[in-house]
Scaffold this motif. Structure first.
Motif, PDB file in Angstrom:
ATOM      1  N   TYR A   3       0.977  -0.733   0.082  1.00  0.00           N
ATOM      2  CA  TYR A   3      -0.170  -0.010  -0.347  1.00  0.00           C
ATOM      3  C   TYR A   3       0.665   1.214   0.130  1.00  0.00           C
ATOM      4  CZ  TYR A   3      -2.881   3.943   1.559  1.00  0.00           C
ATOM      5  OH  TYR A   3      -3.670   5.120   1.436  1.00  0.00           O
ATOM      6  N   ALA A   6       2.417   1.881  -3.713  1.00  0.00           N
ATOM      7  CA  ALA A   6       1.073   2.274  -4.366  1.00  0.00           C
ATOM      8  C   ALA A   6       0.269   3.153  -3.807  1.00  0.00           C
ATOM      9  CB  ALA A   6      -0.313   1.593  -4.166  1.00  0.00           C
ATOM     10  N   ALA A   7       0.846   3.904  -2.807  1.00  0.00           N
ATOM     11  CA  ALA A   7      -0.119   5.485  -2.097  1.00  0.00           C
ATOM     12  C   ALA A   7       0.907   6.221  -2.435  1.00  0.00           C
ATOM     13  CB  ALA A   7      -0.416   5.740  -0.464  1.00  0.00           C
ATOM     14  N   THR A  10       1.182   6.444  -6.402  1.00  0.00           N
ATOM     15  CA  THR A  10      -0.756   7.573  -6.762  1.00  0.00           C
ATOM     16  C   THR A  10      -0.370   8.819  -6.463  1.00  0.00           C
ATOM     17  OG1 THR A  10      -1.748   5.774  -6.208  1.00  0.00           O
ATOM     18  CG2 THR A  10      -3.010   8.278  -6.516  1.00  0.00           C
ATOM     19  N   GLY A  59      -6.776   6.238   1.972  1.00  0.00           N
ATOM     20  CA  GLY A  59      -6.000   5.118   3.065  1.00  0.00           C
ATOM     21  C   GLY A  59      -6.881   5.572   4.122  1.00  0.00           C
ATOM     22  N   SER A  62     -10.947   4.471   3.678  1.00  0.00           N
ATOM     23  CA  SER A  62     -11.348   3.061   3.256  1.00  0.00           C
ATOM     24  C   SER A  62     -10.366   2.209   4.446  1.00  0.00           C
ATOM     25  CB  SER A  62     -10.172   2.286   2.189  1.00  0.00           C
ATOM     26  OG  SER A  62      -8.826   3.078   2.757  1.00  0.00           O
ATOM     27  N   VAL A  64      -7.332   0.932   5.498  1.00  0.00           N
ATOM     28  CA  VAL A  64      -6.575   0.435   4.423  1.00  0.00           C
ATOM     29  C   VAL A  64      -4.755   1.131   4.776  1.00  0.00           C
ATOM     30  CG1 VAL A  64      -4.972  -0.483   2.365  1.00  0.00           C
ATOM     31  CG2 VAL A  64      -7.178  -0.322   2.621  1.00  0.00           C
ATOM     32  N   ALA A  65      -5.092   1.856   5.437  1.00  0.00           N
ATOM     33  CA  ALA A  65      -3.966   2.719   6.468  1.00  0.00           C
ATOM     34  C   ALA A  65      -4.270   3.753   7.048  1.00  0.00           C
ATOM     35  CB  ALA A  65      -2.817   3.484   5.246  1.00  0.00           C
ATOM     36  N   VAL A 169       3.487   7.403   6.572  1.00  0.00           N
ATOM     37  CA  VAL A 169       2.519   7.083   5.393  1.00  0.00           C
ATOM     38  C   VAL A 169       1.966   8.274   5.334  1.00  0.00           C
ATOM     39  CG1 VAL A 169       0.337   6.532   5.207  1.00  0.00           C
ATOM     40  CG2 VAL A 169       1.579   4.983   6.240  1.00  0.00           C
TER      41      VAL A 169
END
Length: 339
Positions: A3, A6-7, A10, A59, A62, A64-65, A169
């Protein structure tokens, strides 16, 4: 891990695309920085703010993070600071109003329970100082973005060492967004961060660095925080001393920042940015090593000594031309003769 990659990807691509889309709008509205050799649109910071908030917020939303309540509050306060910067870009707010507004936002994120009231107030002042210092770094192509990326990685490493995953993050996303923005900001810059992006980046980085030092000795923390932001701090120190010694108003703009002086010494615009980016990397590296306990606090002391020495040396570089003085003298002689 996946993630995070990907983050970051993005955020990088989103910032690059948004910066390209926002540039024509800034030009159409006439929102440009005229301090440089050519007018540069100043709304590029919106791309950094938008990419960072959207990716980090997605993140968290959702699951996810998840950022956590404290980091989410930091991101919200950073958004408020970015809005203040946007107002400054459009209506040219004075620096004292930016300091005051940023300090109010900083007061909402400082952990007073861990620091205490006195240290918390000092932390508020420090966050506001760093945020405005990053705004000052936007005077040269690629400089604020480069220093921001380096600092974000360093503070992110400190956050990871403290197992502050949400903060790590956020910082990785900010670093990626600044990298995407640099595609348009490297010399010759097609857009600039403006107060919107520079205040946002400086605020988030300063507040995050302060949070990672929660529970540590205040004296040691002062050294670490200075090392992490040595270039921005040096720029402010140099400018303030230079203007005071020259008898100029401290808040009056002038070609007296770090990159301006390095260029007078013969460096190219890109060369000055690389030199200062390297200096930032050295300071950040020392800060991370001291934070992790791999280097004693004397490492941060060395960074402070080197920084002060460089500032004193660069003070000797002439940056204020005699044109105004000469014109005043000439007009005075003409008045005497005409009288």
């Amino acid at each position: 891990m996946l993630y995070g990659i990907a983050a970051a990807t993005t955020a990088l691509l989103l910032a690059a695309v948004l910066a390209a889309l926002i540039r024509p709008l800034a030009l159409r509205l006439g929102l440009v920085d005229r301090r440089r050799t050519r007018p540069v649109p100043v709304l590029g910071g919106l791309a950094v703010v938008g990419a960072t908030c959207l990716v980090a917020g997605a993140g968290d939303w959702s699951g996810v993070a998840p950022l956590g309540s404290g980091v989410g509050q930091l991101l919200a306060a950073g958004g408020a600071v970015a809005l203040l910067g946007l107002i400054a870009d459009v209506w040219r707010l004075k620096t004292r109003f930016l300091l005051l507004g940023t300090a109010v936002a900083a007061a909402c994120v400082v952990p007073y329970a861990e620091f205490g009231v006195a240290e918390g107030v000092l932390g508020v002042g420090w966050i506001a100082f760093v945020a405005v210092a990053f705004k000052g770094l936007d005077h040269a192509d690629g400089l604020a973005g480069t220093v921001g990326v380096v600092t974000a990685f360093g503070v992110g490493a400190c956050a990871s060492a403290e197992v502050m995953d949400g903060l790590a993050v956020l910082l990785s996303v900010l670093a990626a967004a600044l990298t995407g923005f640099l595609m348009h900001n490297w010399h010759p810059a097609r857009t600039a961060l403006g107060a919107t992006g520079s205040l946002f980046a400086g605020f988030v980085l300063a507040a995050a660095a302060l949070i990672t030092r929660t529970g540590y000795d205040p004296v040691a923390s002062t050294g670490v925080l200075f090392a992490l932001t040595a270039v921005a701090s040096a720029d402010v120190l140099l400018v303030v001393l230079s203007r005071l010694l020259a008898g100029r108003p401290v808040l009056r703009r002038g070609p007296d920042h770090l990159a301006h002086r390095l260029r007078r010494l013969g460096l190219t615009p890109s060369g000055a940015t690389v030199v200062l980016g390297s200096a930032s990397f050295a300071g950040v590296l020392v800060g991370v090593l001291v934070h992790g306990g791999w280097v004693g606090r004397t490492g941060a002391t060395c960074v402070a000594c080197v920084t002060v020495s460089v500032v004193l040396l660069l003070l000797r570089v002439p940056v204020y031309g005699p044109r105004r003085l000469e014109s005043t003298q000439v007009s005075g002689h003409l008045r005497v003769r005409n009288g």
